[in-house]
Design an enzyme around this catalytic site. Sequence first.
Site, PDB file in Angstrom:
ATOM      1  N   GLU A 194      -2.728   1.183  -8.850  1.00 57.63           N
ATOM      2  CA  GLU A 194      -2.983   0.058  -7.964  1.00 57.63           C
ATOM      3  C   GLU A 194      -3.792  -1.044  -8.644  1.00 57.63           C
ATOM      4  OE1 GLU A 194      -5.082  -0.318  -3.748  1.00 57.63           O
ATOM      5  OE2 GLU A 194      -3.402   1.062  -3.657  1.00 57.63           O
ATOM      6  N   LYS A 238       9.017   2.810  -2.731  1.00 63.73           N
ATOM      7  CA  LYS A 238       7.687   3.236  -3.157  1.00 63.73           C
ATOM      8  C   LYS A 238       7.710   3.843  -4.550  1.00 63.73           C
ATOM      9  CE  LYS A 238       3.370   5.259  -1.865  1.00 63.73           C
ATOM     10  NZ  LYS A 238       2.529   5.885  -0.831  1.00 63.73           N
ATOM     11  N   LYS A 268      -1.825   9.334  -4.258  1.00 59.40           N
ATOM     12  CA  LYS A 268      -3.117   8.992  -3.666  1.00 59.40           C
ATOM     13  C   LYS A 268      -3.598  10.175  -2.836  1.00 59.40           C
ATOM     14  CE  LYS A 268      -3.234   3.970  -3.157  1.00 59.40           C
ATOM     15  NZ  LYS A 268      -3.339   2.866  -2.162  1.00 59.40           N
ATOM     16  N   ASN A 272      -0.278  -1.926   0.804  1.00 56.92           N
ATOM     17  CA  ASN A 272      -1.332  -1.875   1.819  1.00 56.92           C
ATOM     18  C   ASN A 272      -1.229  -3.018   2.821  1.00 56.92           C
ATOM     19  OD1 ASN A 272      -3.108   0.448   0.977  1.00 56.92           O
ATOM     20  ND2 ASN A 272      -3.094  -0.716  -0.922  1.00 56.92           N
ATOM     21  N   HIS A 290      -2.419   6.574  12.536  1.00 63.66           N
ATOM     22  CA  HIS A 290      -2.422   5.689  11.372  1.00 63.66           C
ATOM     23  C   HIS A 290      -1.315   4.637  11.466  1.00 63.66           C
ATOM     24  CE1 HIS A 290      -2.812   4.290   7.268  1.00 63.66           C
ATOM     25  NE2 HIS A 290      -1.546   4.578   7.052  1.00 63.66           N
ATOM     26  N   HIS A 342      -2.950  -2.721   6.104  1.00 67.99           N
ATOM     27  CA  HIS A 342      -3.837  -1.563   6.072  1.00 67.99           C
ATOM     28  C   HIS A 342      -5.313  -1.931   6.122  1.00 67.99           C
ATOM     29  CE1 HIS A 342      -0.154   0.504   5.218  1.00 67.99           C
ATOM     30  NE2 HIS A 342      -0.753   1.657   5.042  1.00 67.99           N
ATOM     31  N   ARG A 352       1.055  -2.473  -6.671  1.00 68.37           N
ATOM     32  CA  ARG A 352       0.954  -1.373  -5.704  1.00 68.37           C
ATOM     33  C   ARG A 352       0.068  -1.734  -4.522  1.00 68.37           C
ATOM     34  NH1 ARG A 352      -0.054   5.143  -6.771  1.00 68.37           N
ATOM     35  NH2 ARG A 352       0.125   5.731  -4.580  1.00 68.37           N
ATOM     36  N   GLU A 406       5.388   2.567   8.855  1.00 67.72           N
ATOM     37  CA  GLU A 406       5.404   2.507   7.397  1.00 67.72           C
ATOM     38  C   GLU A 406       6.799   2.183   6.871  1.00 67.72           C
ATOM     39  OE1 GLU A 406       2.947   2.463   5.394  1.00 67.72           O
ATOM     40  OE2 GLU A 406       1.257   3.483   6.339  1.00 67.72           O
ATOM     41  N   HIS A 431      -7.048   0.140   8.789  1.00 71.70           N
ATOM     42  CA  HIS A 431      -8.102   1.114   8.524  1.00 71.70           C
ATOM     43  C   HIS A 431      -9.368   0.771   9.310  1.00 71.70           C
ATOM     44  CE1 HIS A 431      -6.302   2.538   4.412  1.00 71.70           C
ATOM     45  NE2 HIS A 431      -5.653   3.009   5.455  1.00 71.70           N
ATOM     46  N   ARG A 455     -10.793  20.491 -12.500  1.00 71.24           N
ATOM     47  CA  ARG A 455     -10.478  19.131 -12.954  1.00 71.24           C
ATOM     48  C   ARG A 455      -9.000  18.775 -12.838  1.00 71.24           C
ATOM     49  NH1 ARG A 455     -14.378  20.822 -16.853  1.00 71.24           N
ATOM     50  NH2 ARG A 455     -16.358  19.725 -16.538  1.00 71.24           N
TER      51      ARG A 455
END
Length: 360
Positions: free
Chosen positions: A237, A227, A143, A245, A265, A248, A241, A185, A252, A121
Amino acid sequence: MSEPRQLDVVLGERSYPIWIGAGLLSDSARWRRAIRGRHVLIVSNTIVAPLYLDAVRHGLAGLDVVSVVLPDGEQHKTLAHCSVVLDALAQQKANRDACVIALGGGVVGDLAGFAAACWMRGIDFLQIPTTLLAQVDSSVGGKTGVNLPAGKNLVGAFHQPRAVVIDTDTLRSLPAREYRSGLAEVVKYGAIGDADFFAWLEQHAAALIARDSAAVAEAIARSCLHKAGVVARDEREDGERALLNFGHTFGHALETASGYGQLLHGEAVAIGMLLAARLSAQLGRAPAADSERLQALLQALRLPVALPPGSNAETLLRLMYLDKKNLSGQLRLILWRGLGQAEIVPDVSDVAIRQVLQQA
């Protein structure tokens, strides 16, 4: 070796440092103190491990250290390879004070971090990113996740690292295409919230392409600073935040449609940012001149600005609906009002998006 620059991600008791500098892999006295237990599992890949795994292992002398070397490439960021890492932790009999070290690019960092989040966990992990893209983006912020055939990063968790170790010397071994991918980025940070940084990138594009050490270190530091601030204000997010993206949702979809690994990417994000900027202009939300500046900078950094041959607008639109920012089946895109002014825009019509895709 000069003193590295330190930035901090401020999250209360889960705050952690980002160290940026040359020669940090050999400065184990600095980063080893982030490791609290006896068991350490290093996760790397077939490209990075031959270059840097021995140096990291050397800095861990006296600990119980094992390593997992995965195949290289986005197509290997899967639940199956996450299971390989978890099985290694089981064979090591790793306790709850164990630490996973992610040594590689964004794929290694995302997958190793997700395994660390799952084992018992949640155990510690340390990010040692070796690609520019990972150094300025995926290694910071917690993330983690893996891909499914249906879409990118659909399985994951928020799990912050204990520290981020950015050794700028590792960029010397980075292939030119991978390096340029990371610059996308960097551009994003200027595009979404810092017009002055965007102008700095325009002025230093040639130096960045030439991998001038001072320019690269400054770009990394300013990206990480941006960041770190966003993550501190919105860790999970829920609001600001999401602006990170920018490009993105389009990107994606492009990665998924073309097959993971066909487009890097950062290449997909570069195209996606330009699509988002053009859509903003089409909707009357931003000046078209800012889209042109963005395109010019991306081209100066030798990044793609057009859809791959054979791209299908309907396929891309369908894949965009799998994006994690969407709510109640409605698209929520990150668009902008112009340079440095990103915003979350709900309910953008399919007609408008389809038109931008068809014109790209």
